[in-house]
Each structure stands twice: as structure tokens, then as C-alpha cells.
Design an enzyme around this catalytic site. Structure first.
Site, PDB file in Angstrom:
ATOM      1  CD  GLU A   1      -0.854  -1.439  -9.158  1.00 27.44           C
ATOM      2  OE1 GLU A   1      -1.025  -1.460 -10.391  1.00 27.44           O
ATOM      3  OE2 GLU A   1      -1.192  -2.377  -8.410  1.00 27.44           O
TER       4      GLU A   1
ATOM      5  CE  LYS B   1       1.742  -3.857 -10.505  1.00 29.14           C
ATOM      6  NZ  LYS B   1       1.033  -5.149 -10.455  1.00 29.14           N
TER       7      LYS B   1
END
Length: 346
Positions: free
Chosen positions: A177, A219
């Protein structure tokens, strides 16, 4: 490393029309959200709230995986059933946040570096033995005058890659992420340019660390104008900019992209995800899913407010948001669904 198991798990996380529920807020963040609503901030209240989430009826119909926090993965229901068992019995894959937070980056005012690599191999091994099957590490990239610097981008990208390699070594699918933040007055185009630069750097580092793309999930932030930008593009324009950016830099081998909500309203996050999945262009090489925290949890938290009498109503609100995002994955989300889905599960 069992490559096939990693691939199977990564594909399961983004399979069909489901997505991830991020419930990995640190104790400090959770307490801050409780405080805003006048909810008691202690271990038992956090446990009760998390029990509300994991015991929501039919949650596994919409949610493929749940990202937990260290405190949460060790907790149980009031009756003594471990949360991990409740999650698995619902058909949801348990995951775990493993970074230790974004800290000020030395000599780089306004920029952050995510920490947590020390002792990570041992912590990952413990989480795998407990039952987690994927992990998450978040880097934050701020946009502002003179930032982000390439030093900040490169340092965070290298940390993400080292984390991902360690995850795969012990059998956990890494959810990578790198979040370009919404804060600021930057334009949509500025966000697209920087998101592309960040993702290109991250994937170069992942390749250098020999991370298997087929056994990971990205992500990502959506490409958005800053919250203070006077020009706020339409849902379709945001969707087009985001997909165009991803096509430039995300390898086709990656099974899926699970978007973070990043402070968007519940409805906007769903509508923008829907627009990406409803596009009529050529099929995309990876699934576009969701990994939302506040955009699924917030309405439930505002209803619950720490009162056991509000649990069922709060669970209905949580399920409703999960159902709306499931529809967005199919490209079938509409404003009318906001009312009909809520009434059907009430």
C-alpha cells in the site's frame, strides 16, 4: 515459499465481486474515532466494537478478507470464541497489518517514512502460525510545495519491497500500500503524475527484491484532486484517470488492485469504484476491488456509539456498505441501491 498457495490466496482475495474490509486501525486511531463520538476508549470497548464487525451476519457474502491489528487478532468474542475462528467460519481470509506506523523522515520536513522492518521476519512467522494468510504495509506520500522528494518515494518503496519479500518467504500474501494522500490543493493531473511515479518506483523495487507479482495485491489510492482543490472532477473523470494511470505501471501478473478509500465519503468511494468497473473499454489485466476502512465502518460506528442496544442496527449499516461496494465491483452500483440495500437487510 509455496508459490502456488500464495497465488491461490491472492486470487481468492480479489475473486468474484468481493473485497477487503480494513479493520486494522491502531489503538490510538481507534480511540480518536471513539472520542469524537463520545465512546469510551479502552480495551473492552475496542473488543466489543470489533466483535460487532466480525459477527455481522452474511458478511462473508461481500467480504473476502479482513485486515486485523495486533490487538484484534488476539481477541475473542464475549463468549470466548477467537475472532480468527469467527472470521474463518464466515469464509473470510484473515490478514494482519504489520508496519509500525509512519514517522517523520529525517531531514525531510513534511514527509514520512514507514517503520517496522526490525524483527519483521519473526512477527510474520508468528502471524502465519496464528492463522493469518496475508499482511499489509502502508506507506504515505504527501503532496505539497516541494514534496514528495524522490528520496522519500524511494525509501518507502524499498521498505515496501523488503516487507513484501519477507511476507512471501513465510507464506503470507503481501498487500502493498503506497498511498498518495488526498490532503492539499493539488490538481487531478498532479495526483496522476505522482501516483504513476510512486507506483513505478514501487514495482521497480519489488522486482529488485524478487517479489512474485502473481502472489501479491496492490492497495492503491484512486487518482483524485486534493480535498482543497477548487476543481473537483466528475466520477467518470476520476475513474478514467485512475485506470489510465494503473495501466501505465501495474504489471499484468498482479491479480488485483484493492483501492483504499482515503477519506472519501462512503458514497463517492463506491461510485468511483463502480465507474471503473462499468467502463466499456477493453478488459483490464487485473481485478479492481476495494479495501475500505472508514468507507465501510463509519456509518456503523456512528450508529453504535458504544451502546449494546445499537449492535443490530450498526451491523445492518456495515453490511449495507459492504453490499454497495460488492455491487460497485460488478459495475452495478446506483444511488437507488443506497436505499433498497439498506431496507432489505434491516
Amino acid at each position: 515459499m509455496n508459490a502456488q498457495k500464495l497465488i491461490d490466496t491472492a486470487q481468492s482475495i480479489v475473486a468474484h465481486d468481493k473485497g477487503l474490509l480494513a479493520m486494522d486501525e491502531s489503538n490510538g486511531t481507534c480511540n480518536k474515532r471513539f472520542a469524537k463520538l463520545g465512546i469510551l476508549q479502552d480495551v473492552e470497548t475496542r473488543r466489543a466494537y470489533r466483535e460487532l464487525i466480525v459477527t455481522t451476519p452474511d458478511l462473508g457474502d461481500c467480504i473476502s478478507g479482513a485486515i486485523l491489528y495486533d490487538e484484534t487478532i488476539r481477541q475473542s468474542s464475549k463468549e470466548g470464541t477467537p475472532f480468527l475462528k469467527i472470521i474463518r467460519d464466515a469464509g473470510i481470509i484473515p490478514g494482519i497489518k504489520v508496519d509500525t506506523g509512519a514517522k517523520d523522515m529525517a531531514a525531510h520536513p513534511g514527509e514520512k517514512i514507514t517503520e517496522g522492518l526490525d524483527g519483521l521476519r519473526e512477527r510474520l512467522t508468528e502471524y502465519f502460525r496464528m492463522g493469518a494468510r496475508f499482511a499489509k504495509w502502508r506507506a504515505v506520500i504527501a503532496i505539497g510545495p516541494g514534496i514528495p522528494s524522490m528520496s522519500c518515494i524511494e525509501c518507502n518503496a524499498q521498505a515496501l519491497a523488503r516487507y513484501a519479500a519477507l511476507c512471501q518467504e513465510v507464506g503470507l500474501v503481501p498487500v502493498v500500500e503506497p498511498e498518495v494522500l488526498m490532503d492539499g490543493d493539488h490538481s487531478l493531473e498532479r495526483c496522476r503524475e505522482l501516483t504513476e511515479r510512486v507506483l513505478r518506483t514501487v514495482f521497480n523495487q519489488l522486482y529488485a527484491q524478487r517479489v512474485m507479482f502473481e502472489g501479491m495485491i496492490l492497495k492503491a489510492n484512486m487518482v483524485l484532486p486534493g480535498l482543497a482543490c477548487p476543481i473537483q472532477e466528475s466520477v467518470k473523470e476520476v475513474a478514467a484517470a485512475t485506470v489510465t494511470c494503473l495501466l501505465q505501471v501495474v504489471p499484468a501478473a498482479v491479480p488485483g488492485v484493492a483501492f483504499l478509500s482515503g477519506g472519501q465519503s462512503c458514497e463517492l468511494a463506491s461510485a468511483r469504484l463502480n465507474a471503473m468497473n462499468a467502463r466499456s473499454n477493453a478488459p483490464l489485466p487485473w481485478a479492481l476491488a476495494f479495501s475500505f476502512a472508514r468507507a465501510i465502518q463509519q456509518p456503523a460506528l456512528e450508529i453504535w456509539k458504544g451502546d449494546p442496544a445499537n449492535v443490530v442496527a450498526a451491523q445492518n449499516a456495515l453490511y449495507h456498505r459492504a453490499k454497495c461496494n460488492q455491487a460497485a465491483r460488478r459495475g452495478e452500483y446506483t444511488a437507488a441501491l443506497e436505499e433498497t440495500s439498506a431496507l432489505a437487510h434491516a
